[in-house]
Structure formats: C-alpha cells, structure tokens
Design an enzyme around this catalytic site. Structure first.
Site, PDB file in Angstrom:
ATOM      1  CB  VAL A  20     -12.705  -5.302  20.298  1.00  0.00           C
ATOM      2  CG1 VAL A  20     -13.661  -6.464  20.056  1.00  0.00           C
ATOM      3  CG2 VAL A  20     -12.134  -4.806  18.968  1.00  0.00           C
ATOM      4  CB  ILE A  71     -11.778  -4.455  27.451  1.00  0.00           C
ATOM      5  CG1 ILE A  71     -11.935  -2.973  27.772  1.00  0.00           C
ATOM      6  CG2 ILE A  71     -10.747  -4.662  26.359  1.00  0.00           C
ATOM      7  CD1 ILE A  71     -10.739  -2.388  28.493  1.00  0.00           C
ATOM      8  CG  HIS A  72     -12.503  -9.868  23.187  1.00  0.00           C
ATOM      9  ND1 HIS A  72     -11.301 -10.562  23.206  1.00  0.00           N
ATOM     10  CD2 HIS A  72     -13.432 -10.743  22.714  1.00  0.00           C
ATOM     11  CE1 HIS A  72     -11.498 -11.793  22.774  1.00  0.00           C
ATOM     12  NE2 HIS A  72     -12.786 -11.929  22.470  1.00  0.00           N
ATOM     13  N   PRO A  73     -10.837  -9.715  26.211  1.00  0.00           N
ATOM     14  CG  PRO A  73     -10.984 -11.714  27.410  1.00  0.00           C
ATOM     15  CD  PRO A  73     -11.761 -10.835  26.477  1.00  0.00           C
ATOM     16  N   GLY A 122      -8.367  -7.431  23.567  1.00  0.00           N
ATOM     17  CA  GLY A 122      -8.278  -5.995  23.325  1.00  0.00           C
ATOM     18  C   GLY A 122      -7.642  -5.238  24.483  1.00  0.00           C
TER      19      GLY A 122
END
Length: 338
Positions: free
Chosen positions: A165, A229-231, A233
């Site tokens: 994500v 990257i989303h944290p 994820g």
C-alpha cells in the site's frame, strides 16, 4: 495460541470487523457483507478443487486466537493475477531521446499503463491487529502463505508478486492519486480504492491515461510518492523483503506504492523450509523458534512454535501444538526458522 487456517463462512462477522479496521488501499478486503461472503465462498471452492496447474483460485487465510476463537488477522493468495481480467500496473521506466546533431542524449522517467504482471501468483489482503504488528504473529500471517505454496507448488506460478500500500495521509488523501487518477475520475482516493474492492480495478484502469506520463511533469509531492510505502504497510514490506522479495519497475496505478517480486526458488520460506514427521511428546527441549505447518490442503494449519528440531529426526510437538496443527504421530509437517 495463534493459528493460521483457511477461512470459513462462519468467519464473516469477524471479517467485517477486520475489513473496517484495514488500511485504505487493501482493496481485497472490502467492508461489504456480500462481497466478503463471495470472497469466502470462492476461497472454500478453491481449497476443495482438484488442481494440476495454477488458475483463478483464491486462497483466503485467517489468523485465529485459539483461546477465544477471535480473528486477529487475514491474508490471501491469488493463484494467477490477471487470469479472469487484466491485472493493471504502472511501469516506471526511462524513455530516452537523443539528438545526433547536438550530441545530446537524455533519459526521462515515465509511467506507462500495462498488464505485464499477468500470470504471476499474487499475495494480497494482508491485515493484522495493530497490537500484533511487528511480532512473530505478523511473520506467521505473511509467511504461512509461502509455506502453503511450498506444500502445493502445482497450484501456483513460478514467480510471486505483491503490491504494498502506497502513501496517503491521515485524512486519506494520496498525492499520487490527486496528481494522476483524480484527473480522470471525480473521486477521492479512498472512494476509488473502495470501488476497486467492491467491483474490480479493471473498469477504473481502462479509463486511466493510455499514453506515458512523464514523471518530471508531476507535482513534487506526487513524484515523492512513487515507490513510497504507507507507514502501516512497512511491516508487510519488511517481512517479504527478508524473504527475498525485491522491488521492481512496477507501481500501483492508484497510490504509487511499490510492487515486490520473487521467484519461488529464491523465497526463503520455500527454499529453506524442511519437511519431517510429527512426534507427539510431553517434553520439548526448545532450542529455536520456528514456523511450522501441516501439509494439508483444506485442513491447512500453521503456528509459531519453540522446538528442538534436528534435520532428519521426527519433530517433537506438545499436545497443544498437535491439536493446533491437527496432526498425529507420523503426520507430515513443514517448518522453517523464524
């Protein structure tokens, strides 16, 4: 004890809770009763089907706390991405232009819509309760899928991919979506991802630009999101990176998140896992921590266990472990060091 097992229809109410808690962008876990019901039934059919080659099957696993039967996570394997409809991505590669007269050659990164990743096995739907993130439970939830692939190789492709994500802020805004996708759909990022979960990404992808998008022409915040990257994820990314997965030139077409790729022969939990037989024992002199699974199909089970394992010898398991794995004396098991 935390146990991985195939999803069942009775899990539907708890899966709805997990779906509500899941990260925006995990489109394979839609917060919709009927879609989740269809996903569960599709998985049950896939586990029951006799398969000689990878096809449209989807294997849905849940992580259950056996002490109270509470689900604390879920993850999936789609045997063949793009089997029934194209699996769209954005390919991030340089376009080179040159002038012989001026003796100038210049490369510009550009994003092109493609479905190059059709035919690969796809890991998706990873979600775990926040309290268990970055723990052995996360390793179990992610890597048990790989051990399942090792036990049933004929059901899967020779290479595996997964989309991590991409970045969005606390309000659910994605700078990448705002700079690219939003120009073609009058939808916020979260709503676009929700529609993908309820329907498919194909109808949105087909309206995306068919010509290359030159990266330097995007706003800087959008450029910064490419491969970011989303944290929330990061845990999923780190586990698979340790497994031998690598980033490539493909990104998610909605949020710009990275795609990871690995061949089966290079994946640690597949290449380094060992097989043995179960030996029920009241005493286990634990010398190491392992992921251990049975070799079953629709009765698949996997746990984390502290074991005294010696290659070639039976694997001593406590009565509790035997129950969790649904094995008896002499049952085949597979294990890999945590």
């Amino acid at each position: 004890m935390l146990v991985i097992r195939p999803v069942e229809l009775t899990d539907l109410p708890q899966l709805q809770r997990l779906a509500r808690e899941s990260l925006v962008g995990v489109t394979s876990l839609p917060d919709d009763t009927e879609r989740l019901r269809e996903r569960i039934l599709d998985s049950c059919t896939s586990f029951d089907r006799a398969v000689e080659a990878h096809g449209p099957e989807n294997y849905f696993f849940v992580l259950e706390d056996s002490s109270d039967q509470r689900l604390v996570g879920c993850s999936e394997i789609l045997a063949t991405a793009g089997f029934e409809e194209p699996f769209y991505s954005l390919r991030n590669r340089h376009f080179t232009s040159a002038s012989r007269e001026l003796n100038i050659e210049h490369g510009v990164p550009a994003l092109s819509l493609c479905h190059d990743l059709n035919g690969h096995t796809l890991l998706r739907g990873f979600h775990i309760d926040a309290a268990l993130a970055r723990s052995p439970a996360s390793e179990l939830l992610s890597r048990a899928r790989l051990m399942f692939i090792a036990a049933h190789r004929q059901r899967f492709a020779d290479a595996v991919i997964t989309e991590i994500v991409g970045y969005s802020d606390d309000q659910g805004h994605s700078p990448f979506w705002d700079a690219v996708g939003k120009h073609f759909f009058d939808l916020p990022y979260a709503e676009a991802e929700r529609l993908c979960g309820l329907e498919s990404r194909t109808f949105l992808a087909e309206l995306m630009p068919q010509y290359p998008i030159y990266v330097p022409m995007l706003p800087q915040p959008a450029q910064d999101c490419i491969g970011r990257i989303h944290p929330d994820g990061q845990d999923a990314f780190d586990i698979l990176e340790r497994e031998g997965f690598e980033t490539n030139s493909y990104i998610d077409l909605f949020d710009g998140g990275p795609t990871l790729y690995a061949r089966l022969a290079d994946i640690r939990s597949i290449a380094q896992s060992q097989t043995g037989t179960a030996l029920p024992s009241d005493t286990c002199d634990a010398r190491g921590r392992y992921l251990i699974s049975n070799e079953s199909l629709n009765g698949y089970r996997a746990i984390v266990a502290d074991l005294d394992y010696r290659q070639g010898a039976p694997v001593a398991l406590s009565p509790e472990m035997c129950v969790a794995l649904n094995v008896t004396d002499g049952s085949p098991v597979r294990l890999v060091a945590l």
